[in-house]
Design a protein around this motif. Sequence first.
Motif, PDB file in Angstrom:
ATOM      1  N   VAL A 141       0.862  -1.183   0.000  1.00 34.77           N
ATOM      2  CA  VAL A 141       0.000   0.000   0.000  1.00 34.77           C
ATOM      3  C   VAL A 141       0.899   1.234   0.000  1.00 34.77           C
ATOM      4  CG1 VAL A 141      -1.882   1.212   1.158  1.00 34.77           C
ATOM      5  CG2 VAL A 141      -1.724  -1.280   1.318  1.00 34.77           C
ATOM      6  N   SER A 159      -4.417   5.267   0.628  1.00 35.25           N
ATOM      7  CA  SER A 159      -5.595   4.400   0.610  1.00 35.25           C
ATOM      8  C   SER A 159      -6.196   4.298   2.003  1.00 35.25           C
ATOM      9  CB  SER A 159      -5.218   3.004   0.112  1.00 35.25           C
ATOM     10  OG  SER A 159      -6.337   2.147   0.121  1.00 35.25           O
ATOM     11  N   SER A 184      -8.929   0.660  -3.008  1.00 34.27           N
ATOM     12  CA  SER A 184      -9.361   2.052  -3.122  1.00 34.27           C
ATOM     13  C   SER A 184      -8.144   2.966  -3.080  1.00 34.27           C
ATOM     14  CB  SER A 184     -10.327   2.432  -1.991  1.00 34.27           C
ATOM     15  OG  SER A 184      -9.653   2.510  -0.753  1.00 34.27           O
ATOM     16  N   VAL A 185      -8.238   4.087  -3.782  1.00 36.53           N
ATOM     17  CA  VAL A 185      -7.170   5.089  -3.789  1.00 36.53           C
ATOM     18  C   VAL A 185      -7.794   6.445  -3.480  1.00 36.53           C
ATOM     19  CG1 VAL A 185      -5.347   6.202  -5.130  1.00 36.53           C
ATOM     20  CG2 VAL A 185      -5.868   3.780  -5.511  1.00 36.53           C
ATOM     21  N   ASN A 186      -7.162   7.180  -2.573  1.00 36.86           N
ATOM     22  CA  ASN A 186      -7.653   8.491  -2.172  1.00 36.86           C
ATOM     23  C   ASN A 186      -6.688   9.560  -2.692  1.00 36.86           C
ATOM     24  OD1 ASN A 186      -9.880   9.266   0.097  1.00 36.86           O
ATOM     25  ND2 ASN A 186      -8.258  10.807   0.006  1.00 36.86           N
TER      26      ASN A 186
END
Length: 431
Positions: free
Chosen positions: A114, A135, A181-183
Amino acid sequence: MTTSRLYKKTLLAVAVSSLTFASQQAAAAGFQLNSQSATGLGRAFAGDAVIADNASVMSRNAAAMTLFDSHQFSGGVNYIKTSIDVKDVNYSPIPGVLPTQNLGSTNNSSGTPVPNIYYIHKVNDRLALGAGIYSNFGTNNEFDSNFGAGTGGAIDSDGDGIPDTPYPDASVFGGTTKIASVNYTLNAAYRLNDQWSIGGGIDIVSGSGELKRDFYANQVNAVDIDVSGTGIGFNLGTVYELDENNRFGFAYHYSPEIEAGGTLKLGGVDTGEKLKLPLPSMAEFSGYHKISDTKFAVHYSLQWIGWSVFDKVETTGGTTIKDYEWKDGYHVAIGGTYYLNDAWTLRAGYMHDTAAQDKLTSISVPDSNRNWFSAGVGYNFNKHHVVDFGFTYLMGEDVNVQETQVPGITQLTATTKANAILAGIQYSYSF
């Protein structure tokens, strides 16, 4: 009801139920990724909304960007190694009609990197701008392709002496579940005075998920889902500095509802709709206190996670697939930092966080309360260069699972336990 109609109805029920599990996974299924930096990992993220030892603080509290005197860059990667035990699995294709079968135990393990990267630009003594990529949610659980093979059954539905109504193997409870998910965040912070700072920004959340379930192991595909989507959220925060050794931070992150589109097949039929995936918002309070005339500091955090937003699963067409009764969760963390000398910093921390699931459980979503035991070290090898290492052992609890895919039939019981080891490295540069 004919054999064909009963078969199709059973297959569709399995598909709809499995789709619900996919949505749970896409909402992190109670598995929140506290993995925004190796620095925070080394103290179980205790105090992370206010400590501000590198640019990764923007992922927890944008207001803390004012605590730096210069531009900041930070980037790193955390590696998460999970181990999921599914023990004493018992499967009943039709409880009370077909015999219960003991499938023994299995273990699912996976490893996932990550990464994260952040930059803070100091415009002046009061204003700071920042951007980051990290993430918040993700999971990976993949059962062996032979899990549950040959455990289904059949009954003689038309009385001709030939078993002809099939019921699914236990493989419908396993399969493949992968979520990522990616922020992407853009933030600004402003110092109001010597004690108060405020900050906030926009969060662009990109999510993707893959789910596969078989009606019979490796034979009939009940669910084939590969979807992705993007949503827009925001964050707000503040920092209060009592003095140079004591400060507090509070932040709120609003998470969006993502409409995920792509392949969404139930029983081999593409629905043509998207899946609505609500993500939980979060609020966090942190404190940091350096003990005067010592090299030691204590810090802590209390975070609320709004899992109850996930009360049901529905499509963009307004079809409610299933209602849920998830509960809000929280985590509490406490840690310590010892500033050994100008070069070395030592960290340790403990966190307890609670499961999102309440009455509904699943072997493909092995959720439970968790305990984090963390340690870390930072090395300042140059006036402007720092490398941090973090390590955490995450220990879950045994959970007794009872679930059904089709109401009245296909019942499975088991005991699950999910543990994980997290290790990370972070490089930070100030200029």
